[in-house]
Each structure stands twice: as C-alpha cells, then as structure tokens.
Design a protein around this motif. Structure first.
Motif, PDB file in Angstrom:
ATOM      1  N   LYS A 137       0.841  -1.195   0.000  1.00  0.00           N
ATOM      2  CA  LYS A 137       0.000   0.000   0.000  1.00  0.00           C
ATOM      3  C   LYS A 137       0.877   1.247   0.000  1.00  0.00           C
ATOM      4  N   ARG A 138       0.416   2.248  -0.689  1.00  0.00           N
ATOM      5  CA  ARG A 138       1.174   3.491  -0.755  1.00  0.00           C
ATOM      6  C   ARG A 138       0.385   4.626  -0.092  1.00  0.00           C
ATOM      7  N   ASP A 139       1.119   5.627   0.322  1.00  0.00           N
ATOM      8  CA  ASP A 139       0.516   6.836   0.892  1.00  0.00           C
ATOM      9  C   ASP A 139      -0.386   6.522   2.085  1.00  0.00           C
ATOM     10  N   VAL A 140       0.091   5.654   2.983  1.00  0.00           N
ATOM     11  CA  VAL A 140      -0.663   5.355   4.194  1.00  0.00           C
ATOM     12  C   VAL A 140      -0.474   6.498   5.184  1.00  0.00           C
ATOM     13  N   LYS A 141      -1.562   6.997   5.703  1.00  0.00           N
ATOM     14  CA  LYS A 141      -1.499   8.114   6.644  1.00  0.00           C
ATOM     15  C   LYS A 141      -0.854   7.666   7.947  1.00  0.00           C
ATOM     16  N   PRO A 142       0.091   8.437   8.483  1.00  0.00           N
ATOM     17  CA  PRO A 142       0.706   8.081   9.767  1.00  0.00           C
ATOM     18  C   PRO A 142      -0.345   7.984  10.868  1.00  0.00           C
ATOM     19  N   PHE A 143      -0.085   7.135  11.836  1.00  0.00           N
ATOM     20  CA  PHE A 143      -1.041   6.937  12.929  1.00  0.00           C
ATOM     21  C   PHE A 143      -1.199   8.215  13.742  1.00  0.00           C
ATOM     22  N   GLY A 168       0.861   3.653  17.709  1.00  0.00           N
ATOM     23  CA  GLY A 168      -0.002   2.696  17.018  1.00  0.00           C
ATOM     24  C   GLY A 168      -0.864   1.943  18.009  1.00  0.00           C
ATOM     25  N   LEU A 169      -1.666   1.023  17.481  1.00  0.00           N
ATOM     26  CA  LEU A 169      -2.556   0.226  18.317  1.00  0.00           C
ATOM     27  C   LEU A 169      -2.534  -1.231  17.865  1.00  0.00           C
ATOM     28  N   GLU A 170      -2.396  -2.125  18.816  1.00  0.00           N
ATOM     29  CA  GLU A 170      -2.659  -3.542  18.558  1.00  0.00           C
ATOM     30  C   GLU A 170      -4.148  -3.738  18.804  1.00  0.00           C
ATOM     31  N   GLU A 171      -4.883  -4.157  17.785  1.00  0.00           N
ATOM     32  CA  GLU A 171      -6.344  -4.180  17.865  1.00  0.00           C
ATOM     33  C   GLU A 171      -6.897  -5.599  17.899  1.00  0.00           C
ATOM     34  N   ARG A 172      -7.976  -5.758  18.665  1.00  0.00           N
ATOM     35  CA  ARG A 172      -8.713  -7.018  18.717  1.00  0.00           C
ATOM     36  C   ARG A 172     -10.203  -6.696  18.678  1.00  0.00           C
ATOM     37  N   TYR A 228     -11.588 -10.255  14.687  1.00  0.00           N
ATOM     38  CA  TYR A 228     -10.571  -9.468  13.990  1.00  0.00           C
ATOM     39  C   TYR A 228      -9.344  -9.270  14.881  1.00  0.00           C
ATOM     40  N   LYS A 229      -8.173  -9.373  14.282  1.00  0.00           N
ATOM     41  CA  LYS A 229      -6.948  -9.002  14.987  1.00  0.00           C
ATOM     42  C   LYS A 229      -6.002  -8.351  13.990  1.00  0.00           C
ATOM     43  N   GLY A 230      -5.333  -7.334  14.432  1.00  0.00           N
ATOM     44  CA  GLY A 230      -4.417  -6.620  13.554  1.00  0.00           C
ATOM     45  C   GLY A 230      -3.882  -5.390  14.259  1.00  0.00           C
ATOM     46  N   LYS A 231      -3.427  -4.439  13.461  1.00  0.00           N
ATOM     47  CA  LYS A 231      -2.923  -3.180  14.006  1.00  0.00           C
ATOM     48  C   LYS A 231      -3.605  -2.021  13.297  1.00  0.00           C
ATOM     49  N   ALA A 232      -3.722  -0.929  14.013  1.00  0.00           N
ATOM     50  CA  ALA A 232      -4.359   0.249  13.437  1.00  0.00           C
ATOM     51  C   ALA A 232      -3.558   0.740  12.239  1.00  0.00           C
ATOM     52  N   GLU A 233      -4.264   1.279  11.266  1.00  0.00           N
ATOM     53  CA  GLU A 233      -3.611   1.771  10.059  1.00  0.00           C
ATOM     54  C   GLU A 233      -2.605   2.869  10.403  1.00  0.00           C
ATOM     55  N   GLY A 234      -1.411   2.745   9.823  1.00  0.00           N
ATOM     56  CA  GLY A 234      -0.369   3.733  10.057  1.00  0.00           C
ATOM     57  C   GLY A 234       0.467   3.471  11.292  1.00  0.00           C
ATOM     58  N   SER A 235       0.203   2.363  12.005  1.00  0.00           N
ATOM     59  CA  SER A 235       0.972   2.056  13.219  1.00  0.00           C
ATOM     60  C   SER A 235       2.444   1.839  12.898  1.00  0.00           C
ATOM     61  N   ASN A 236       3.293   2.254  13.811  1.00  0.00           N
ATOM     62  CA  ASN A 236       4.733   2.028  13.678  1.00  0.00           C
ATOM     63  C   ASN A 236       5.029   0.603  14.145  1.00  0.00           C
TER      64      ASN A 236
END
Length: 462
Positions: free
Chosen positions: A121-127, A200-204, A215-223
């Motif tokens: 993915k390109r141009d992802v907005k920073p968290f 960033g966020l670790e999400e569940r 769902y499990k993942g990380k918030a968009e733009g997470s470091n």
C-alpha cells in the motif's frame, strides 16, 4: 497440501540424522571412542575442526553439539544450519528449505512454485490517536467496565486481570468517511525509549456470532517496526525491571499473568511486552538496550513461527551482550571467532588462555557423559541428575572465567528462559481457556453426582 507431497512425518520416518550430517559436510569420527557415533567437520588439510562436532543419539534420529545444551532432529538441524545446504539462498523460508533438502535426499521430485508479488500500500497516513474516540477502563466505575465485557469474556480474562492492566488498554472507535464506525479493543504501542508517545494500536475485535474468531491486527499507520505494547501492573519501567516477559499478543500476556500471579506476587512488578506478531529487530533492540541486566522470559507461541521468533530474540540478546565488550588485542582473535548472533561460548576454544581451555575441557567431558547417560536408558535418574549437576557446575566455572577474560560485567551477561504453555496448547490464552473449560467440566460432573443424593433425600422426607 498437493497430492504426492511428502510431509515432515515422512521425512522423520524415512531419513536419519546421519544422512543430513553427511550432506552438510560432516564426517564420521572413527577415533572418538564415545558410545555413540560422532561427526566432525574437516579443514582443507583434512584435519578435524575443533569445537565443531555432533554426537548422534536416539537410534540415529537426533544429534547434539557438546557445547550447546540442545538436541536436533533432521528438521531442526536444517533450520538451524541452513548455510550447510546447497538449496539455501538469502530469503528462503526455513520450511521450504527443509522440503527441498529432504526431498533431494529421498530422490523425490519437488514441483516448482509460482512467485507472487504483492504490491504494498502506498501513501498510508501516519497513525494519529486523535483520529479515534477513546473509552477508558476505570477501576472505580463499573459503568465504564461493562463495554469491555464482550472483548475479554471469550478470552477468559477476568476482572482482576483487567484491573491490573487497566492503564494499558482501551476501546478505540474510528469513524469512516462513509459514515460507518467500528470499535476495537486497543492496546497502545509505544517506542521503548519514549513510552509517553503512542505510535499505534494492537487491535482485537469482538468475537463473531458464528464463533469463527475475531478481527486481529494493528491500526492503520501504526509504527509496527518499532512500537510494542509495554505494560506493568506496578508501573515498572524497562530500566528498572528485573524480569521482562515477551509475548506475541497482549491477550497472551494478560492470560499468563492471570495463570501465574497467585503463585508469584512479584509478577506485578515485571514488564510485559507484546510484539503484536512477528518481532522485528528494532523492537527487540529497543527493549534490550534498556533492559539487558533483566532476566528475559521468552513466552512466544509453541508453533514453528514462535520457535523462530524465540531464536531471533536469543540472537539479538547475544548481539547486545557482544556490543558491551571492549575489544582488546588479547580478546580480538577469540571474539572474531564467535559468529554473529551466537553465544560468547561458541568461539574457537583454542584461542582462549590455557586455564580457560582446561576449564572448557572439563565441561565438555561432563556434558558428553551426561548426554550419553541420558540417551542410553540404562542409568538411574539420580545418577543422571548427579552428572548433570557436575556438568552445570563445570559450565558455571568456565562461564565466569570467560566473563573475566572478556571484561564482561555479569549484569550484562544476558539471562533468559524459554517458557511454554503446557502441551497441546499453542499459546498462553489457549492454556487459560483450556483450564477454565476443565474446571467447568469438573463442576458439572460433581453437580450430576450430587443430584441423585438430593433426590433420594427428597423421596424419604416426611
């Protein structure tokens, strides 16, 4: 799996460790005089390379290296020493390498695989935490706690564990451009050197209605390369911590705490870390730089990925220890002989002072004897324990001498332990849920046993 492909079970059944050792360039050492076959590597002049020997045990199914307290089967040997095999190249998957090597040794053809290239993915907005509506857990307000119930209930995380970690999780709601919004349980990620800034966020997510997971993942733009979930019920910092616990998810960290805190009251003073999946080099180095004197508890999953993560973390610990040593002309030859990411005791022993070489020789002899006794099945457990104690004592003496020679502060000689959930559980949350299910089964059984007695008492009541 494609039809006709061989599995790991096929490899373990049809190959023995000696086939793999020979393919890796080792030769049978006929003069060793041990009770079990040993294999050594030879230099260009046909002389044995010191400190590079494997002893075969368990009827040819496993081998061990005397200076390492670790046993290998054919799978783990190939994964641990990939550069010994012709199929190895940079970036090859360890599992793929095992398949290629074992299929070649069995003369079994392997089908070529198509390479898939996935465009990033390109141009992802920073968290930015400001993009979320945050709902905090307040231990003093039951109303704030109710919203967390569906996220923790199916994971078996009780309210007391939530109280312990309440500063380190929240509910994060994000509003989309189409007007939709979604809420996840969020574990804030921070960089070790600056835990005040959320990166960033670790999400569940909530469990799905069909029970297929969540769902499990990380918030968009997470470091994700540097950020980790860093938590301590007692608010202990990384530099103050005496114990660091490493996990792949925050759920596992909380489950571990719930399983062990009753028997370890000091556990609340430890620091718990979640890498949110695959640990990166920057994550590991960031923590180790601040906490090298602490004991590192490696609590990753027991699957193949978790085993690889544990190995990578150990290598980073060894690198961190190596970086604290001042390189002098006397020490340089030995330090240069220690491969990158390896323990300090894995260098060329011949380059150490005479006293240290003698000390290592005592340890090596004791180690070989202990392993032989353990593998033979002919020795009494008490005798094996006694020999193991001798071996450990000899190693401790050698290690202390090695530290003195290298000028290594004992506090910086990284200490770690690999902790694993009980079989067959893959992770700590799975073990927690399994234990709770077993308790429920016992309670139901006791209730059924008591029911006939109550009925009998009712029938005879006047």
């Amino acid at each position: 799996m494609r039809e006709g492909e061989l599995t790991y079970d096929d490899f373990l059944r049809r190959l023995n460790i000696q086939d793999v050792l020979i393919d890796a360039g080792y030769h049978l050492n006929r003069r060793d005089g041990l009770r079990y076959p040993s294999y050594v590597r030879l230099d260009s002049e046909g002389r044995r390379i010191r400190n590079d020997k494997f002893i075969v045990t368990q009827q040819g199914k496993c081998c061990f290296k005397p200076q390492q307290q670790k046993s290998y089967n054919i799978i783990s040997f190939i994964k641990e020493h990939p550069h010994f095999f012709a199929e190895y190249h940079a970036g090859v998957s360890p599992d793929r390498l095992v398949n290629l090597v074992c299929n070649r040794l069995l003369n079994h053809p392997v089908a070529d695989r198509d390479t898939r290239i996935i465009q990033p993915k390109r141009d992802v907005k920073p968290f930015d935490m400001a993009d979320y509506d945050i709902h905090q857990f307040n231990p003093q307000d039951r109303a704030t706690q109710k919203k967390f119930y569906p996220f923790f209930k199916h994971r078996g995380i009780d309210l007391y564990t939530q109280y312990a970690f309440h500063r380190n999780f929240c509910l994060a709601t994000k509003h989309r451009e189409d007007g939709m919004k979604y809420t996840n349980l969020a574990f804030p990620l921070t960089v070790p050197k600056d835990t005040g800034q959320v990166v960033g966020l670790e999400e569940r997510g909530r469990p799905r209605m069909d029970g297929s997971g969540s769902y499990k993942g990380k918030a968009e733009g997470s470091n994700s390369s540097q950020g980790l979930w860093i938590a301590s019920p007692a608010k202990t910092t990384l530099t103050e911590a005496k114990h660091i616990y490493w996990f792949e998810s925050a759920y596992d960290a909380m489950a571990y705490y719930q399983l062990h805190q009753a028997n370890d009251k000091d556990l609340r003073k430890a620091v718990f870390i979640s890498t949110g999946g695959n640990p990166t080099v920057e994550q590991m180095r960031g923590v180790l730089t601040l906490s090298l004197p602490a004991k590192q508890h490696i609590c990753f999953d027991t699957d193949l990925a978790g085993i690889e993560f544990a190995k990578n973390l150990q290598q980073e610990m060894y690198r961190a220890v190596r970086s604290t040593i001042e390189e002098t002309p006397e020490r340089k030859p030995y330090l240069d002989s220690v491969a990158d990411g390896k323990n300090l005791d894995e260098g060329d022993i011949d380059l150490l002072p005479d006293a240290l070489r003698s000390s290592y020789g005592k340890y090596e002899s004791a180690w070989e004897e202990a392993m032989s006794m353990r593998s033979s099945g002919l020795c009494h457990p008490d005798d094996i324990r006694e020999q193991t104690d001798i071996m450990n004592g000899n190693y401790k003496e050698f290690r202390e001498g090695l530290r003195e020679f290298l000028g290594l502060d004992k506090a910086n000689d990284a200490s770690f332990v690999r902790e694993q959930p009980t079989y067959p559980n893959k992770d700590w949350n799975e073990q927690l849920l399994a234990g709770q299910k077993q308790e429920e089964t016992v309670d139901e059984t006791q209730a059924r046993e008591q029911s006939p007695e109550e009925e009998q008492q009712t029938h005879f009541r006047r």
